[in-house]
Write a protein that holds these residues in place. Structure first.
Motif, mmCIF file in Angstrom:
data_model
loop_
_atom_site.group_PDB
_atom_site.id
_atom_site.type_symbol
_atom_site.label_atom_id
_atom_site.label_comp_id
_atom_site.label_asym_id
_atom_site.label_seq_id
_atom_site.Cartn_x
_atom_site.Cartn_y
_atom_site.Cartn_z
ATOM 1 N N ASN A 76 21.190 42.805 -9.787
ATOM 2 C CA ASN A 76 21.006 42.166 -11.091
ATOM 3 C C ASN A 76 20.465 43.121 -12.141
ATOM 4 O OD1 ASN A 76 21.749 39.468 -10.368
ATOM 5 N ND2 ASN A 76 19.825 39.331 -9.246
ATOM 6 N N SER A 77 20.148 44.345 -11.731
ATOM 7 C CA SER A 77 19.524 45.278 -12.666
ATOM 8 C C SER A 77 19.885 46.715 -12.284
ATOM 9 C CB SER A 77 17.999 45.125 -12.627
ATOM 10 O OG SER A 77 17.504 45.547 -11.370
ATOM 11 N N ARG A 78 19.576 47.630 -13.171
ATOM 12 C CA ARG A 78 19.793 49.058 -12.899
ATOM 13 C C ARG A 78 18.999 49.483 -11.665
ATOM 14 N NH1 ARG A 78 22.233 53.174 -11.698
ATOM 15 N NH2 ARG A 78 21.469 55.172 -12.382
ATOM 16 N N LYS A 79 17.799 48.938 -11.495
ATOM 17 C CA LYS A 79 16.969 49.251 -10.328
ATOM 18 C C LYS A 79 17.671 48.813 -9.029
ATOM 19 C CE LYS A 79 12.406 48.375 -8.383
ATOM 20 N NZ LYS A 79 11.147 47.648 -8.503
ATOM 21 N N ASP A 80 18.292 47.635 -9.045
ATOM 22 C CA ASP A 80 19.022 47.149 -7.866
ATOM 23 C C ASP A 80 20.195 48.063 -7.527
ATOM 24 O OD1 ASP A 80 17.294 44.964 -7.790
ATOM 25 O OD2 ASP A 80 18.718 43.611 -8.776
ATOM 26 N N TYR A 81 20.915 48.516 -8.553
ATOM 27 C CA TYR A 81 22.041 49.428 -8.319
ATOM 28 C C TYR A 81 21.559 50.768 -7.779
ATOM 29 C CZ TYR A 81 25.451 46.327 -10.478
ATOM 30 O OH TYR A 81 26.279 45.272 -10.759
ATOM 31 N N LYS A 82 20.412 51.244 -8.283
ATOM 32 C CA LYS A 82 19.849 52.503 -7.766
ATOM 33 C C LYS A 82 19.533 52.368 -6.282
ATOM 34 C CE LYS A 82 17.723 54.757 -11.730
ATOM 35 N NZ LYS A 82 16.459 55.252 -12.283
ATOM 36 N N LEU A 83 18.970 51.223 -5.887
ATOM 37 C CA LEU A 83 18.659 50.970 -4.483
ATOM 38 C C LEU A 83 19.942 50.944 -3.650
ATOM 39 C CD1 LEU A 83 16.619 50.265 -2.246
ATOM 40 C CD2 LEU A 83 16.951 47.875 -2.855
ATOM 41 N N ALA A 84 20.981 50.296 -4.170
ATOM 42 C CA ALA A 84 22.265 50.239 -3.458
ATOM 43 C C ALA A 84 22.854 51.636 -3.283
ATOM 44 C CB ALA A 84 23.249 49.342 -4.215
ATOM 45 N N ASP A 85 22.770 52.451 -4.321
ATOM 46 C CA ASP A 85 23.310 53.810 -4.244
ATOM 47 C C ASP A 85 22.509 54.670 -3.266
ATOM 48 O OD1 ASP A 85 25.127 52.963 -6.145
ATOM 49 O OD2 ASP A 85 24.063 53.887 -7.825
ATOM 50 N N PHE A 103 26.448 63.445 -0.974
ATOM 51 C CA PHE A 103 26.071 63.813 -2.340
ATOM 52 C C PHE A 103 27.131 63.344 -3.334
ATOM 53 C CE2 PHE A 103 26.380 66.801 -5.882
ATOM 54 C CZ PHE A 103 25.076 66.870 -6.342
ATOM 55 N N VAL A 104 28.404 63.610 -3.014
ATOM 56 C CA VAL A 104 29.508 63.226 -3.905
ATOM 57 C C VAL A 104 29.565 61.708 -4.073
ATOM 58 C CG1 VAL A 104 32.035 63.164 -4.121
ATOM 59 C CG2 VAL A 104 30.890 65.294 -3.468
ATOM 60 N N PHE A 105 29.517 60.972 -2.980
ATOM 61 C CA PHE A 105 29.584 59.511 -3.044
ATOM 62 C C PHE A 105 28.391 58.953 -3.829
ATOM 63 C CE2 PHE A 105 33.009 59.813 -0.262
ATOM 64 C CZ PHE A 105 33.479 58.589 0.156
ATOM 65 N N TYR A 106 27.202 59.438 -3.501
ATOM 66 C CA TYR A 106 25.993 58.950 -4.160
ATOM 67 C C TYR A 106 26.062 59.162 -5.669
ATOM 68 C CZ TYR A 106 21.205 58.820 -5.834
ATOM 69 O OH TYR A 106 20.079 58.542 -6.565
ATOM 70 N N HIS A 107 26.381 60.373 -6.081
ATOM 71 C CA HIS A 107 26.379 60.669 -7.517
ATOM 72 C C HIS A 107 27.543 60.005 -8.256
ATOM 73 C CE1 HIS A 107 22.831 63.096 -7.838
ATOM 74 N NE2 HIS A 107 23.148 63.657 -6.689
ATOM 75 N N ALA A 108 28.668 59.832 -7.601
ATOM 76 C CA ALA A 108 29.781 59.112 -8.225
ATOM 77 C C ALA A 108 29.382 57.655 -8.480
ATOM 78 C CB ALA A 108 31.023 59.188 -7.348
ATOM 79 N N CYS A 109 28.789 57.020 -7.477
ATOM 80 C CA CYS A 109 28.362 55.621 -7.634
ATOM 81 C C CYS A 109 27.232 55.504 -8.644
ATOM 82 C CB CYS A 109 27.912 55.054 -6.292
ATOM 83 S SG CYS A 109 29.251 54.801 -5.136
ATOM 84 N N ASN A 110 26.271 56.406 -8.558
ATOM 85 C CA ASN A 110 25.128 56.363 -9.451
ATOM 86 C C ASN A 110 25.554 56.532 -10.909
ATOM 87 O OD1 ASN A 110 22.474 57.434 -10.724
ATOM 88 N ND2 ASN A 110 21.901 56.581 -8.730
ATOM 89 N N THR A 111 26.474 57.441 -11.160
ATOM 90 C CA THR A 111 26.982 57.648 -12.518
ATOM 91 C C THR A 111 27.740 56.413 -12.999
ATOM 92 O OG1 THR A 111 27.133 60.028 -12.153
ATOM 93 C CG2 THR A 111 28.451 59.113 -13.963
ATOM 94 N N PHE A 112 28.595 55.855 -12.136
ATOM 95 C CA PHE A 112 29.339 54.648 -12.492
ATOM 96 C C PHE A 112 28.383 53.509 -12.840
ATOM 97 C CE2 PHE A 112 31.050 50.527 -11.207
ATOM 98 C CZ PHE A 112 32.115 50.431 -12.091
ATOM 99 N N HIS A 113 27.364 53.291 -12.016
ATOM 100 C CA HIS A 113 26.434 52.192 -12.265
ATOM 101 C C HIS A 113 25.594 52.427 -13.519
ATOM 102 C CE1 HIS A 113 27.005 51.134 -7.850
ATOM 103 N NE2 HIS A 113 27.635 50.244 -8.587
ATOM 104 N N PHE A 114 25.240 53.664 -13.777
ATOM 105 C CA PHE A 114 24.515 53.999 -14.996
ATOM 106 C C PHE A 114 25.361 53.619 -16.220
ATOM 107 C CE2 PHE A 114 23.723 57.136 -18.399
ATOM 108 C CZ PHE A 114 22.405 56.824 -18.689
ATOM 109 N N LEU A 115 26.624 54.034 -16.210
ATOM 110 C CA LEU A 115 27.522 53.727 -17.330
ATOM 111 C C LEU A 115 27.781 52.222 -17.438
ATOM 112 C CD1 LEU A 115 30.025 56.695 -16.944
ATOM 113 C CD2 LEU A 115 28.183 56.450 -18.642
ATOM 114 N N LYS A 116 27.941 51.562 -16.300
ATOM 115 C CA LYS A 116 28.173 50.118 -16.283
ATOM 116 C C LYS A 116 26.996 49.377 -16.922
ATOM 117 C CE LYS A 116 28.980 46.378 -12.971
ATOM 118 N NZ LYS A 116 29.242 46.065 -11.567
#
Length: 125
Positions: A76-85, A103-116
């Protein structure tokens, strides 16, 4: 003592989708949880262009992707997405994936969620 992560048990549900057939308990260094039987996933949500490098259903990291999908569905929040990543990265490492791939998977997801999250906050204004 090294911690191991069990593999999730799934069955095909639909084209490119799977259903968890047994409750899946996972324990990671910074998180633990349960994915209930019946949860549906598409594995790794990787753009088709990259499938030759990172197939979305590869057993090497599939369980990590199911954990990530479940946590993202509940986010529900950026914090939740960070935990998921973070859970994705930790699970991939426990499953024996290389540090580079994790590293690649983590940063790809983290960047996507940040932008989302940024896009969501802009569209709410």
């Amino acid at each position: 003592m090294k911690t191991e992560l069990k593999r999730v048990c799934v069955k095909p549900y639909d084209k490119d989708r799977f259903e968890v057939v047994l409750d899946y308990v996972f324990v990671l260094p910074s998180f633990k949880g349960l994915i209930p039987k019946g949860f549906k996933t598409d594995g790794a949500s990787i753009p088709r262009f990259f499938w030759s490098l990172f197939p979305p259903y590869k057993s090497e990291y599939f369980s990590a992707c199911v954990i990530h999908d479940y946590l993202c569905e509940k986010a529900n929040s950026r914090k939740d997405y960070k935990l998921a990543d973070l859970a994705l990265k930790e699970a991939m490492l426990l499953l024996g994936c290389s540090k580079f791939k994790s590293f690649v998977f983590y940063h790809a997801c983290n960047t996507f969620h940040f932008l989302k999250c940024i896009f969501k906050s802009i569209t709410r204004s």
